[in-house]
Design an enzyme around this catalytic site. Structure first.
Site, mmCIF file in Angstrom:
data_model
loop_
_atom_site.group_PDB
_atom_site.id
_atom_site.type_symbol
_atom_site.label_atom_id
_atom_site.label_comp_id
_atom_site.label_asym_id
_atom_site.label_seq_id
_atom_site.Cartn_x
_atom_site.Cartn_y
_atom_site.Cartn_z
ATOM 1 N N LEU A 191 0.854 -1.182 0.000
ATOM 2 C CA LEU A 191 0.000 0.000 0.000
ATOM 3 C C LEU A 191 0.890 1.231 0.000
ATOM 4 O O LEU A 191 1.873 1.284 0.756
ATOM 5 C CB LEU A 191 -0.898 0.022 1.238
ATOM 6 C CG LEU A 191 -2.053 -0.988 1.292
ATOM 7 C CD1 LEU A 191 -2.655 -1.025 2.691
ATOM 8 C CD2 LEU A 191 -3.126 -0.640 0.270
ATOM 9 N N ASP A 192 0.558 2.222 -0.853
ATOM 10 C CA ASP A 192 1.372 3.427 -0.858
ATOM 11 C C ASP A 192 1.067 4.274 0.371
ATOM 12 O O ASP A 192 0.156 3.984 1.155
ATOM 13 C CB ASP A 192 1.200 4.210 -2.168
ATOM 14 C CG ASP A 192 -0.232 4.675 -2.401
ATOM 15 O OD1 ASP A 192 -0.954 4.911 -1.418
ATOM 16 O OD2 ASP A 192 -0.628 4.780 -3.573
ATOM 17 N N ILE A 193 1.825 5.332 0.549
ATOM 18 C CA ILE A 193 1.780 6.100 1.799
ATOM 19 C C ILE A 193 0.419 6.743 2.039
ATOM 20 O O ILE A 193 -0.016 6.902 3.184
ATOM 21 C CB ILE A 193 2.905 7.155 1.811
ATOM 22 C CG1 ILE A 193 2.999 7.811 3.200
ATOM 23 C CG2 ILE A 193 2.699 8.183 0.717
ATOM 24 C CD1 ILE A 193 4.214 8.670 3.386
ATOM 25 N N SER A 230 -2.526 5.505 1.189
ATOM 26 C CA SER A 230 -3.589 4.512 1.345
ATOM 27 C C SER A 230 -3.546 3.879 2.725
ATOM 28 O O SER A 230 -2.549 3.959 3.445
ATOM 29 C CB SER A 230 -3.454 3.430 0.270
ATOM 30 O OG SER A 230 -3.435 3.998 -1.018
#
Length: 339
Positions: A105-107, A109
């Site tokens: 998960l990116d930052i 999300s």
């Protein structure tokens, strides 16, 4: 020596229960790498806090006064502890514990993040090979566009949205789902005339055999209160940025603009929000319990989803050019036919 044996046994059992998969809840604003490092530090802290074993004893002859005659010295056999293996001398017993991370998960999300500890890291590869679907809730905001499709990005345009209705949104979502369902069948490389293809379709487990562009298996609107709307998306092979771009493209199809304000993963394969450990429970005992609780389900689900599929036919590898670049092209039946 009972105390030492008990301490050593506790460490051995602790390590044995640290092989498998578990899910953690990643809050927005936290990098997945920082989450993994934090979990590793907590595990090492718990392992090193186990009851230390009693140091080994060795016999030494010490010079001291003779009993009854303090003026004369004599050697006396004495048992003294061996400190060469003491924690204060050699440091902590555990300095690293390898932890793998599944679908990242990116930052910006949040949501379910699956991690593998010890031998459980190999199970992450099995999860990837199973091409399991993931669920997201995606929140959109009508009326503006940014350079990165996120609400916090640089504003590039503002538009009106009074003409947007729930019915118009639902129609667009239905077209998107239908288009992606056709693509899913194509990338699954299934012989649609086979019995196995029929059984897989009835169970809803048709999946691509190899890597593919983002495929949406289900999408619907959960809440509509302009300018905000909330979508539930079931998909695979996605990135969170692609989901933000999807919101932007939906806005264009609605003859307005839209940005994404939230991406939250609610399910990753067979792990849901109910399984995800909150930050306050990223400790040794909670993670051990989570791994043990998930182990039977992990084994059963991977066995079911990794069974060899018969009746498949080899198709040419799909062109990577179809990647949902434009929503309009992805909506038509012809968007899949040329790949």
């Amino acid at each position: 020596m009972r105390r030492g044996v008990r301490g050593a046994w506790a460490v051995v059992m602790g390590l044995a229960r640290l092989n498998g998969l578990f899910a953690a809840y990643k809050p927005p604003g936290l990098k997945w790498l920082h989450l993994r490092d934090t979990v590793e530090q907590q595990l090492l802290k718990g392992l090193n806090a186990a009851e230390p074993s009693v140091p080994e004893q060795r016999v030494r002859f010490l010079l001291g006064p003779m009993e009854g005659n303090e003026e004369e010295l004599a050697l006396t056999a004495t048992s003294v502890p061996t400190l060469t293996k003491h924690r204060l001398v050699c440091g902590p017993a555990f300095t690293s514990r390898k932890i793998g991370v599944g679908h990242r998960l990116d930052i910006q999300s949040s949501g379910v993040l699956v991690l593998g500890v010890g031998r459980g890291r190999r199970l992450l590869t099995d999860m990837y090979d199973a091409h399991l679907t993931k669920d997201y809730t995606v929140r959109g905001l009508l009326g503006k566009a940014t350079d990165d499709f996120h609400e916090d990005g640089r504003l590039v345009e503002k538009t009106t949205y009074d003409h947007v209705t729930r019915e118009k949104l639902d129609r667009i979502l239905a077209v998107i789902q239908g288009s992606h369902q056709k693509a899913l069948v194509m990338y699954s490389n299934l012989d649609l005339q086979s019995q196995e293809a029929y059984e897989m379709a009835t169970r809803g487990v048709i999946r691509p055999m190899n890597k593919s562009p983002m495929l949406i298996t289900g999408i619907r609107c959960l809440h509509f209160a302009p300018p905000e709307f909330l979508l539930e998306v079931q998909c695979m092979h996605e990135t969170q940025q692609q989901l933000r771009k999807l919101v932007h493209e939906i806005g264009l199809e609605l003859k307005t603009t839209a940005v994404c304000s939230q991406v939250r993963r609610t399910r990753d394969g067979f792990f849901t929000l109910d399984d995800a450990l909150l930050r306050t429970h990223w400790d040794l005992h909670s993670i051990q319990d989570a791994i043990q609780a998930a182990a039977p389900r992990v084994a059963a689900e991977l066995e079911k989803n990794l069974k060899p599929r018969l009746g498949t036919q080899e198709l040419p590898s799909p062109s990577p050019s179809w990647n949902s670049e434009g929503l309009s092209s992805a909506m038509g039946a012809g968007s899949c036919a040329g790949h």
